[in-house]
Motif scaffolding. Structure first.
Motif, PDB file in Angstrom:
ATOM      1  N   ARG A 236      -1.359   0.117  -5.275  1.00  0.00           N
ATOM      2  CA  ARG A 236      -2.102  -0.214  -4.060  1.00  0.00           C
ATOM      3  C   ARG A 236      -2.101  -1.725  -3.823  1.00  0.00           C
ATOM      4  NH1 ARG A 236      -6.428   2.125  -5.416  1.00  0.00           N
ATOM      5  NH2 ARG A 236      -5.943   4.168  -4.551  1.00  0.00           N
ATOM      6  N   SER A 237      -2.226  -2.492  -4.886  1.00  0.00           N
ATOM      7  CA  SER A 237      -2.183  -3.945  -4.770  1.00  0.00           C
ATOM      8  C   SER A 237      -0.820  -4.398  -4.250  1.00  0.00           C
ATOM      9  CB  SER A 237      -2.470  -4.584  -6.125  1.00  0.00           C
ATOM     10  OG  SER A 237      -2.341  -5.984  -6.070  1.00  0.00           O
ATOM     11  N   ARG A 238       0.227  -3.763  -4.747  1.00  0.00           N
ATOM     12  CA  ARG A 238       1.580  -4.097  -4.289  1.00  0.00           C
ATOM     13  C   ARG A 238       1.752  -3.736  -2.814  1.00  0.00           C
ATOM     14  NH1 ARG A 238       5.744  -7.335  -3.839  1.00  0.00           N
ATOM     15  NH2 ARG A 238       7.739  -6.273  -3.561  1.00  0.00           N
ATOM     16  N   ASN A 239       1.185  -2.620  -2.387  1.00  0.00           N
ATOM     17  CA  ASN A 239       1.280  -2.245  -0.980  1.00  0.00           C
ATOM     18  C   ASN A 239       0.619  -3.279  -0.091  1.00  0.00           C
ATOM     19  OD1 ASN A 239       2.658   0.170  -1.380  1.00  0.00           O
ATOM     20  ND2 ASN A 239       0.781   1.323  -1.740  1.00  0.00           N
ATOM     21  N   GLY A 240      -0.446  -3.903  -0.596  1.00  0.00           N
ATOM     22  CA  GLY A 240      -1.104  -4.956   0.168  1.00  0.00           C
ATOM     23  C   GLY A 240      -0.242  -6.195   0.320  1.00  0.00           C
ATOM     24  N   GLU A 241       0.654  -6.409  -0.645  1.00  0.00           N
ATOM     25  CA  GLU A 241       1.549  -7.565  -0.605  1.00  0.00           C
ATOM     26  C   GLU A 241       2.809  -7.268   0.200  1.00  0.00           C
ATOM     27  OE1 GLU A 241       2.390  -8.109  -4.684  1.00  0.00           O
ATOM     28  OE2 GLU A 241       0.396  -8.828  -5.218  1.00  0.00           O
ATOM     29  N   ASN A 242       3.308  -6.042   0.069  1.00  0.00           N
ATOM     30  CA  ASN A 242       4.569  -5.661   0.714  1.00  0.00           C
ATOM     31  C   ASN A 242       4.533  -4.178   1.057  1.00  0.00           C
ATOM     32  OD1 ASN A 242       7.144  -5.171   1.564  1.00  0.00           O
ATOM     33  ND2 ASN A 242       8.161  -5.767  -0.340  1.00  0.00           N
ATOM     34  N   ALA A 243       4.240  -3.887   2.303  1.00  0.00           N
ATOM     35  CA  ALA A 243       4.095  -2.493   2.734  1.00  0.00           C
ATOM     36  C   ALA A 243       5.436  -1.779   2.859  1.00  0.00           C
ATOM     37  CB  ALA A 243       3.362  -2.443   4.084  1.00  0.00           C
ATOM     38  N   GLN A 244       6.537  -2.462   2.580  1.00  0.00           N
ATOM     39  CA  GLN A 244       7.863  -1.862   2.667  1.00  0.00           C
ATOM     40  C   GLN A 244       8.399  -1.410   1.307  1.00  0.00           C
ATOM     41  OE1 GLN A 244       9.110  -1.430   5.862  1.00  0.00           O
ATOM     42  NE2 GLN A 244       7.054  -2.221   6.267  1.00  0.00           N
ATOM     43  N   ASP A 245       7.567  -1.432   0.299  1.00  0.00           N
ATOM     44  CA  ASP A 245       7.981  -1.053  -1.055  1.00  0.00           C
ATOM     45  C   ASP A 245       7.769   0.449  -1.247  1.00  0.00           C
ATOM     46  OD1 ASP A 245       8.254  -0.608  -3.829  1.00  0.00           O
ATOM     47  OD2 ASP A 245       7.537  -2.624  -4.310  1.00  0.00           O
ATOM     48  N   ALA A 246       8.832   1.231  -1.132  1.00  0.00           N
ATOM     49  CA  ALA A 246       8.731   2.692  -1.247  1.00  0.00           C
ATOM     50  C   ALA A 246       8.197   3.116  -2.598  1.00  0.00           C
ATOM     51  CB  ALA A 246      10.105   3.328  -1.006  1.00  0.00           C
ATOM     52  N   ASP A 247       8.580   2.402  -3.654  1.00  0.00           N
ATOM     53  CA  ASP A 247       8.138   2.772  -4.994  1.00  0.00           C
ATOM     54  C   ASP A 247       6.632   2.601  -5.142  1.00  0.00           C
ATOM     55  OD1 ASP A 247      10.770   3.314  -6.319  1.00  0.00           O
ATOM     56  OD2 ASP A 247      11.102   1.263  -5.652  1.00  0.00           O
ATOM     57  N   ALA A 248       6.080   1.552  -4.546  1.00  0.00           N
ATOM     58  CA  ALA A 248       4.632   1.341  -4.629  1.00  0.00           C
ATOM     59  C   ALA A 248       3.883   2.470  -3.929  1.00  0.00           C
ATOM     60  CB  ALA A 248       4.260  -0.009  -4.014  1.00  0.00           C
ATOM     61  N   TRP A 249       4.365   2.889  -2.759  1.00  0.00           N
ATOM     62  CA  TRP A 249       3.724   4.011  -2.067  1.00  0.00           C
ATOM     63  C   TRP A 249       3.811   5.284  -2.899  1.00  0.00           C
ATOM     64  CZ3 TRP A 249       0.430   3.270   1.610  1.00  0.00           C
ATOM     65  CH2 TRP A 249       0.560   2.176   2.461  1.00  0.00           C
ATOM     66  N   TYR A 250       4.981   5.514  -3.486  1.00  0.00           N
ATOM     67  CA  TYR A 250       5.125   6.735  -4.280  1.00  0.00           C
ATOM     68  C   TYR A 250       4.203   6.718  -5.488  1.00  0.00           C
ATOM     69  CZ  TYR A 250       6.754  10.195  -7.509  1.00  0.00           C
ATOM     70  OH  TYR A 250       6.774  11.246  -8.401  1.00  0.00           O
ATOM     71  N   TRP A 251       4.149   5.616  -6.213  1.00  0.00           N
ATOM     72  CA  TRP A 251       3.349   5.593  -7.429  1.00  0.00           C
ATOM     73  C   TRP A 251       1.855   5.604  -7.147  1.00  0.00           C
ATOM     74  CZ3 TRP A 251       5.082   7.621 -11.413  1.00  0.00           C
ATOM     75  CH2 TRP A 251       6.459   7.579 -11.691  1.00  0.00           C
TER      76      TRP A 251
END
Length: 257
Positions: A102-117
């Protein structure tokens, strides 16, 4: 350092050099569609993961920065789901994975792996806790949104498709038809997601396990023959790494139950 290595001779066979990892990368990552990492530190973290040295992979992934998030999340989520013996600690580990993502999604909403995890960890957490109907419905929406975002960003992400199939089966089985309709969950839609996952990754070990479990939730005893066939297929896959080896063991145990 977390000592998360499974101390068994058969896992030692998966310790390979970096050239082996590069040659088998496409097959090992057909499930998440992750491209070959250019960073040497990330390559090393994945080599540790595939060799079953999951505690070391976790730390190496974190040390590699954002590019190492996927391996850190995968190592901790796998350990929490299948190995950690204490339920409370399992839940803590899964929430931690969700927080990293979730923290990574806040930094880069284009990271598919962050959304999946984020979705994967929250889904595993939801399976393990007893939540009120309102909280459960809120979690379903969050998980579904994250999985759909992962698929949008990486359409060939087989694991996200399996996740959507599992989510829909869980909603129908545990929350009832009213909530299921509100999030578009039908048996047909769940099965289509499982089938799409298999088309994207025909050798999916854990995907077959999820499919079998989903069918049993959707169809009960009528699904037993097909579920057993999926477990047998999963148990019969020749593993390319320690995680797949663990998956074949999980499938074999399911056939004994």
């Amino acid at each position: 350092m977390q000592d998360w290595t499974l101390h068994a001779d058969e896992y030692a066979a998966f310790v390979r050099d970096d050239g082996h990892l590069a040659r088998h990368w496409e097959a090992l990552h057909r499930g998440d569609g992750l491209p070959w990492p250019e960073e040497r530190t990330v390559q090393r973290a994945w080599a540790l993961f595939h060799a079953g040295r999951w505690g070391e992979a976790l730390e190496a992934g974190h040390a590699a920065g954002p590019a190492g998030l996927a391996v850190a999340c995968r190592a901790q989520a796998l350990y929490a789901t299948f190995i950690e013996p204490t339920e409370r600690r399992k839940l803590e580990l899964l929430l931690e994975v969700a927080q990293w993502a979730r923290s990574r999604n806040g930094e880069n909403a284009q990271d598919a792996d962050a959304w999946y995890w984020q979705a994967h960890a929250m889904g595993r957490y939801a399976q393990a806790v007893q939540a009120t109907a309102a909280v459960a419905q809120e979690m379903v929406v969050q998980i579904q949104t994250a999985l759909e975002r992962a698929v949008q960003l990486r359409p060939h992400h087989a694991e996200a498709h399996f996740g959507l199939g599992t989510l829909r089966a869980e909603v129908i089985d545990k929350l009832g038809t009213l909530i299921a309709r509100s999030v578009g969950a039908t048996s047909a839609a769940a099965i289509e997601m499982f089938e799409r996952g298999l088309r994207l990754n025909p050798r999916a070990v854990f995907g077959r396990i999820e499919y079998a479990q989903g069918l049993l939730m959707l169809e009960g005893d009528d699904a037993v023959p097909r579920a057993e066939a999926l477990y047998r297929e999963a148990a019969g896959v020749a593993p390319l790494d320690a995680a797949e080896r663990l998956g074949t063991e999980v499938a074999a145990l399911a056939l004994q139950d």
